[in-house]
Design a protein around this motif. Structure first.
Motif, PDB file in Angstrom:
ATOM      1  N   VAL A 113       0.831  -1.201   0.000  1.00 10.55           N
ATOM      2  CA  VAL A 113       0.000   0.000   0.000  1.00 10.55           C
ATOM      3  C   VAL A 113       0.866   1.253   0.000  1.00 10.55           C
ATOM      4  O   VAL A 113       0.561   2.238  -0.680  1.00 10.55           O
ATOM      5  N   GLU A 114       1.956   1.216   0.753  1.00 11.17           N
ATOM      6  CA  GLU A 114       2.812   2.400   0.843  1.00 11.17           C
ATOM      7  C   GLU A 114       3.429   2.748  -0.508  1.00 11.17           C
ATOM      8  O   GLU A 114       3.521   3.920  -0.881  1.00 11.17           O
ATOM      9  N   LYS A 115       3.840   1.725  -1.250  1.00 13.79           N
ATOM     10  CA  LYS A 115       4.386   1.974  -2.583  1.00 13.79           C
ATOM     11  C   LYS A 115       3.304   2.509  -3.518  1.00 13.79           C
ATOM     12  O   LYS A 115       3.553   3.398  -4.333  1.00 13.79           O
ATOM     13  N   ALA A 116       2.109   1.949  -3.380  1.00 16.59           N
ATOM     14  CA  ALA A 116       0.996   2.405  -4.214  1.00 16.59           C
ATOM     15  C   ALA A 116       0.661   3.866  -3.918  1.00 16.59           C
ATOM     16  O   ALA A 116       0.321   4.635  -4.823  1.00 16.59           O
ATOM     17  N   LYS A 117       0.772   4.269  -2.663  1.00 18.94           N
ATOM     18  CA  LYS A 117       0.497   5.659  -2.284  1.00 18.94           C
ATOM     19  C   LYS A 117       1.500   6.609  -2.934  1.00 18.94           C
ATOM     20  O   LYS A 117       1.131   7.686  -3.429  1.00 18.94           O
ATOM     21  N   ILE A 118       2.765   6.214  -2.919  1.00 13.73           N
ATOM     22  CA  ILE A 118       3.803   7.051  -3.537  1.00 13.73           C
ATOM     23  C   ILE A 118       3.496   7.263  -5.017  1.00 13.73           C
ATOM     24  O   ILE A 118       3.570   8.378  -5.539  1.00 13.73           O
ATOM     25  N   LEU A 119       3.109   6.174  -5.668  1.00 19.50           N
ATOM     26  CA  LEU A 119       2.818   6.256  -7.097  1.00 19.50           C
ATOM     27  C   LEU A 119       1.529   7.032  -7.359  1.00 19.50           C
ATOM     28  O   LEU A 119       1.421   7.763  -8.353  1.00 19.50           O
ATOM     29  N   ALA A 120       0.552   6.895  -6.468  1.00 18.97           N
ATOM     30  CA  ALA A 120      -0.708   7.625  -6.628  1.00 18.97           C
ATOM     31  C   ALA A 120      -0.466   9.134  -6.593  1.00 18.97           C
ATOM     32  O   ALA A 120      -1.028   9.887  -7.399  1.00 18.97           O
TER      33      ALA A 120
ATOM     34  N   LYS B 295       0.890  14.260 -12.250  1.00 21.66           N
ATOM     35  CA  LYS B 295       0.964  14.115 -13.704  1.00 21.66           C
ATOM     36  C   LYS B 295      -0.378  14.455 -14.351  1.00 21.66           C
ATOM     37  O   LYS B 295      -0.439  15.158 -15.365  1.00 21.66           O
ATOM     38  N   CYS B 296      -1.454  13.943 -13.767  1.00 23.95           N
ATOM     39  CA  CYS B 296      -2.788  14.207 -14.309  1.00 23.95           C
ATOM     40  C   CYS B 296      -3.100  15.702 -14.297  1.00 23.95           C
ATOM     41  O   CYS B 296      -3.651  16.244 -15.262  1.00 23.95           O
TER      42      CYS B 296
ATOM     43  N   THR C  55      -4.385   7.824 -20.056  1.00 30.47           N
ATOM     44  CA  THR C  55      -3.573   6.753 -19.464  1.00 30.47           C
ATOM     45  C   THR C  55      -3.194   7.085 -18.027  1.00 30.47           C
ATOM     46  O   THR C  55      -3.295   6.233 -17.131  1.00 30.47           O
ATOM     47  N   GLU C  56      -2.763   8.304 -17.798  1.00 32.03           N
ATOM     48  CA  GLU C  56      -2.405   8.720 -16.436  1.00 32.03           C
ATOM     49  C   GLU C  56      -3.617   8.654 -15.509  1.00 32.03           C
ATOM     50  O   GLU C  56      -3.512   8.216 -14.352  1.00 32.03           O
ATOM     51  N   TYR C  57      -4.759   9.064 -16.032  1.00 27.99           N
ATOM     52  CA  TYR C  57      -5.981   9.085 -15.228  1.00 27.99           C
ATOM     53  C   TYR C  57      -6.428   7.664 -14.888  1.00 27.99           C
ATOM     54  O   TYR C  57      -6.826   7.374 -13.759  1.00 27.99           O
ATOM     55  N   PHE C  58      -6.337   6.757 -15.865  1.00 31.60           N
ATOM     56  CA  PHE C  58      -6.659   5.351 -15.602  1.00 31.60           C
ATOM     57  C   PHE C  58      -5.719   4.785 -14.543  1.00 31.60           C
ATOM     58  O   PHE C  58      -6.144   4.067 -13.627  1.00 31.60           O
ATOM     59  N   THR C  59      -4.441   5.098 -14.666  1.00 36.75           N
ATOM     60  CA  THR C  59      -3.445   4.594 -13.721  1.00 36.75           C
ATOM     61  C   THR C  59      -3.724   5.106 -12.316  1.00 36.75           C
ATOM     62  O   THR C  59      -3.683   4.344 -11.340  1.00 36.75           O
ATOM     63  N   LEU C  60      -4.024   6.385 -12.201  1.00 37.16           N
ATOM     64  CA  LEU C  60      -4.338   6.971 -10.896  1.00 37.16           C
ATOM     65  C   LEU C  60      -5.570   6.302 -10.286  1.00 37.16           C
ATOM     66  O   LEU C  60      -5.564   5.920  -9.102  1.00 37.16           O
ATOM     67  N   LYS C  61      -6.620   6.137 -11.069  1.00 39.36           N
ATOM     68  CA  LYS C  61      -7.847   5.515 -10.558  1.00 39.36           C
ATOM     69  C   LYS C  61      -7.597   4.072 -10.135  1.00 39.36           C
ATOM     70  O   LYS C  61      -8.144   3.609  -9.123  1.00 39.36           O
ATOM     71  N   SER C  62      -6.769   3.357 -10.885  1.00 44.25           N
ATOM     72  CA  SER C  62      -6.446   1.971 -10.533  1.00 44.25           C
ATOM     73  C   SER C  62      -5.714   1.907  -9.197  1.00 44.25           C
ATOM     74  O   SER C  62      -5.991   1.041  -8.355  1.00 44.25           O
TER      75      SER C  62
END
Length: 244
Positions: free
Chosen positions: A20-27, A33-34, A159-166
């Protein structure tokens, strides 16, 4: 069957479990980016993101297919524009189907009624099936690779928006407050896009959506995929590719 090909995850240099912590950094990275990319795009009179040149988006997808890493995709891109709006767009809208690949005509079909935020990435996703990626989450990842560094701002934003939502979907049940905070920090443009997507979904929800969601889940599991409920494999691929 293409479902039994070597997993893309095994082709990556990193194969760690997602956290989860890694996912938060990427989010947070993709939130920024979005925000930046959205400002480069056009919108309608209501302030909603619009695609100004769909053919240009499609041609960019075909070009980006040729730049995919060879260790992930060894198949030569055909460079043929076979994107087609589906004739069944009304049914697709009510069943939650964004697009599909027709293996008989080799066409990547998409629902032209979708909010424009969804169409570029959906097209990239469906085009990934043409390259031999049958698993849905791997097609998402190939779609991500196609769009994330695109010079076309419409494809890149989608693509960025899809990635963020995922990423937010992955984090939501583990840290809902983090997700709420990210949503509060959407730019005003992104908030309008999100509201429009939500309105579209609410308008088309119904029994057909429930039924097709159920049958699609069975289909994915019967083909040794994760099923539409978990859908975490894309996050596995994303975090290992980004090496957070």
């Amino acid at each position: 069957m293409l479902y039994f090909q070597t997993l893309i995850l095994k082709k990556l240099t990193s194969q760690n479990e997602p956290t989860v912590e890694k996912a938060k950094i990427l989010a947070l990275k993709y939130l920024q980016k979005c925000k930046e990319t959205r400002k480069l795009t056009k919108e309608d009179k209501n302030g909603i993101f619009i695609i100004t040149n769909l053919k240009s988006v499609q041609e960019e997808i075909l070009y980006r297919q040729t730049l995919l890493p060879e260790n992930i995709s060894a198949k030569k891109a055909l460079g043929i524009n076979s994107f087609k709006p589906s004739l069944f767009k009304n049914i697709m809208s009510f069943t939650g189907i964004l697009g599909y690949y027709n293996p008989f005509t080799a066409e990547s079909q998409f629902n032209s009624q979708l909010p424009n935020t969804l169409i570029p990435f959906t097209s990239a996703h469906e085009s990934s099936h043409q390259l031999g990626f049958a698993r849905e989450q791997e097609a998402n990842f190939i779609g991500y690779l196609i769009g994330i560094n695109s010079k076309n701002s419409e494809l890149r934003y989608s693509t960025e928006y899809f990635t963020l939502k995922s990423l937010l979907n992955y984090i939501a049940d583990k840290d809902p407050e983090f997700v709420k905070n990210v949503l509060r920090n959407y730019s005003s443009e992104m908030k309008r896009d999100r509201a429009y997507e939500k309105a579209f979904i609410l308008k088309h929800q119904g029994l057909l959506d429930d039924f097709f969601g159920f049958t699609n889940n069975i289909f994915l599991k019967s083909n040794q995929q994760e099923g539409s409920v978990t859908y975490s494999y894309f996050i596995d691929l994303l975090l290992n590719y980004e090496k957070v």
